[in-house]
Design a protein around this motif. Sequence first.
Motif, mmCIF file in Angstrom:
data_model
loop_
_atom_site.group_PDB
_atom_site.id
_atom_site.type_symbol
_atom_site.label_atom_id
_atom_site.label_comp_id
_atom_site.label_asym_id
_atom_site.label_seq_id
_atom_site.Cartn_x
_atom_site.Cartn_y
_atom_site.Cartn_z
ATOM 1 N N HIS A 23 0.811 -1.202 0.000
ATOM 2 C CA HIS A 23 0.000 0.000 0.000
ATOM 3 C C HIS A 23 0.848 1.258 0.000
ATOM 4 O O HIS A 23 0.356 2.341 -0.261
ATOM 5 N N GLY A 24 2.120 1.151 0.360
ATOM 6 C CA GLY A 24 3.038 2.271 0.321
ATOM 7 C C GLY A 24 2.937 3.223 1.502
ATOM 8 O O GLY A 24 3.597 4.237 1.524
ATOM 9 N N ASP A 25 2.129 2.893 2.511
ATOM 10 C CA ASP A 25 1.990 3.821 3.627
ATOM 11 C C ASP A 25 2.666 3.338 4.904
ATOM 12 O O ASP A 25 2.716 4.055 5.882
ATOM 13 N N HIS A 26 3.183 2.145 4.922
ATOM 14 C CA HIS A 26 3.885 1.624 6.085
ATOM 15 C C HIS A 26 5.183 0.972 5.625
ATOM 16 O O HIS A 26 5.313 0.543 4.496
ATOM 17 N N LYS A 50 0.114 14.464 4.318
ATOM 18 C CA LYS A 50 -0.144 13.046 4.032
ATOM 19 C C LYS A 50 0.566 12.166 5.057
ATOM 20 O O LYS A 50 1.749 12.336 5.323
ATOM 21 N N ASN A 51 -0.178 11.222 5.613
ATOM 22 C CA ASN A 51 0.373 10.226 6.532
ATOM 23 C C ASN A 51 1.107 10.834 7.726
ATOM 24 O O ASN A 51 2.156 10.361 8.126
ATOM 25 N N VAL A 52 0.539 11.885 8.313
ATOM 26 C CA VAL A 52 1.126 12.495 9.505
ATOM 27 C C VAL A 52 0.448 11.857 10.718
ATOM 28 O O VAL A 52 -0.730 12.068 10.967
ATOM 29 N N GLU A 53 1.208 11.043 11.434
ATOM 30 C CA GLU A 53 0.674 10.370 12.617
ATOM 31 C C GLU A 53 0.800 11.314 13.801
ATOM 32 O O GLU A 53 1.878 11.813 14.099
ATOM 33 N N LEU A 54 -0.321 11.555 14.493
ATOM 34 C CA LEU A 54 -0.364 12.554 15.553
ATOM 35 C C LEU A 54 -0.685 11.919 16.901
ATOM 36 O O LEU A 54 -1.842 11.589 17.180
ATOM 37 N N LEU A 55 0.326 11.690 17.707
ATOM 38 C CA LEU A 55 0.245 11.202 19.088
ATOM 39 C C LEU A 55 -0.232 9.765 19.258
ATOM 40 O O LEU A 55 0.290 9.051 20.091
ATOM 41 N N ALA A 57 -1.643 5.927 17.385
ATOM 42 C CA ALA A 57 -1.523 5.123 16.172
ATOM 43 C C ALA A 57 -2.696 5.319 15.214
ATOM 44 O O ALA A 57 -2.526 5.348 14.019
ATOM 45 N N GLY A 58 -3.903 5.474 15.704
ATOM 46 C CA GLY A 58 -5.066 5.611 14.835
ATOM 47 C C GLY A 58 -5.342 7.021 14.370
ATOM 48 O O GLY A 58 -6.225 7.249 13.551
ATOM 49 N N LEU A 59 -4.593 7.992 14.873
ATOM 50 C CA LEU A 59 -4.824 9.394 14.541
ATOM 51 C C LEU A 59 -3.833 9.820 13.459
ATOM 52 O O LEU A 59 -2.754 10.332 13.738
ATOM 53 N N VAL A 60 -4.214 9.587 12.202
ATOM 54 C CA VAL A 60 -3.344 9.882 11.062
ATOM 55 C C VAL A 60 -4.015 10.947 10.194
ATOM 56 O O VAL A 60 -5.179 10.823 9.828
ATOM 57 N N ILE A 61 -3.268 11.979 9.888
ATOM 58 C CA ILE A 61 -3.760 13.080 9.059
ATOM 59 C C ILE A 61 -3.449 12.750 7.606
ATOM 60 O O ILE A 61 -2.306 12.430 7.265
ATOM 61 N N ASN A 62 -4.479 12.857 6.734
ATOM 62 C CA ASN A 62 -4.286 12.536 5.320
ATOM 63 C C ASN A 62 -4.831 13.587 4.364
ATOM 64 O O ASN A 62 -4.607 13.493 3.166
ATOM 65 N N THR A 63 -5.579 14.572 4.860
ATOM 66 C CA THR A 63 -6.159 15.585 3.983
ATOM 67 C C THR A 63 -5.838 16.978 4.523
ATOM 68 O O THR A 63 -5.523 17.128 5.714
ATOM 69 N N PRO A 64 -5.927 17.989 3.662
ATOM 70 C CA PRO A 64 -5.703 19.362 4.151
ATOM 71 C C PRO A 64 -6.692 19.753 5.253
ATOM 72 O O PRO A 64 -6.319 20.435 6.207
ATOM 73 N N GLY A 65 -7.937 19.318 5.153
ATOM 74 C CA GLY A 65 -8.930 19.621 6.184
ATOM 75 C C GLY A 65 -8.572 19.016 7.527
ATOM 76 O O GLY A 65 -8.753 19.643 8.577
ATOM 77 N N GLU A 66 -8.077 17.783 7.507
ATOM 78 C CA GLU A 66 -7.652 17.135 8.741
ATOM 79 C C GLU A 66 -6.464 17.873 9.349
ATOM 80 O O GLU A 66 -6.369 18.009 10.572
#
Length: 188
Positions: A23-26, A50-55, A57-66
Amino acid sequence: MNILDPHSDHVHPTMVPAISDPHGDHTTSPDMGHGDHMMMMQMTFYFGYKNVELLFAGLVINTPGEMVGACIGVFLLAVFYEGLKIGREFLLRRNQVNVRYNSMPVPGADGTVLMETHKTVGQRMLSLAHFLQTFLHIIQVVVSYFLMLVFMTYNGYLCIAVAAGAGLGYFLFSWKKAVVVDITEHCH
């Protein structure tokens, strides 16, 4: 014996080459099982969403809105942190007890001895005020480490949010601050 460390029979995890998943993300290391995934941590400042993990494991930023939402949340957390520090100081001053005045001899300029008075303030250990201060201290420590870990993502947007929130919080809450040296500070 392996080629990465000729003096050892095992591979150092920091020296193991990473293998991307389909998948290219891990990325995973060759010695990890199929279910084990590990994201690569950015070690330089960057501006991306893209793929910014924040604090967590399940909190990953993937869009400009996020990213905008995360920046607003981090900004408010930093403002809260500054307010919490000043709030604790205010509560401490309000609940001070056992005021004692001590005099100490101080040598004067012409050889005389002057008496200088110092105010000593204490607080009872088993009091509601001290329990509240302890609870607020725990929250302050946790929030300060969260802000530090957010900054350590090296994401420029999040770093700016931390700094701007701390600046606004200081501006809003510290203008009446009586203490010049902050002994309650954890991360500065």
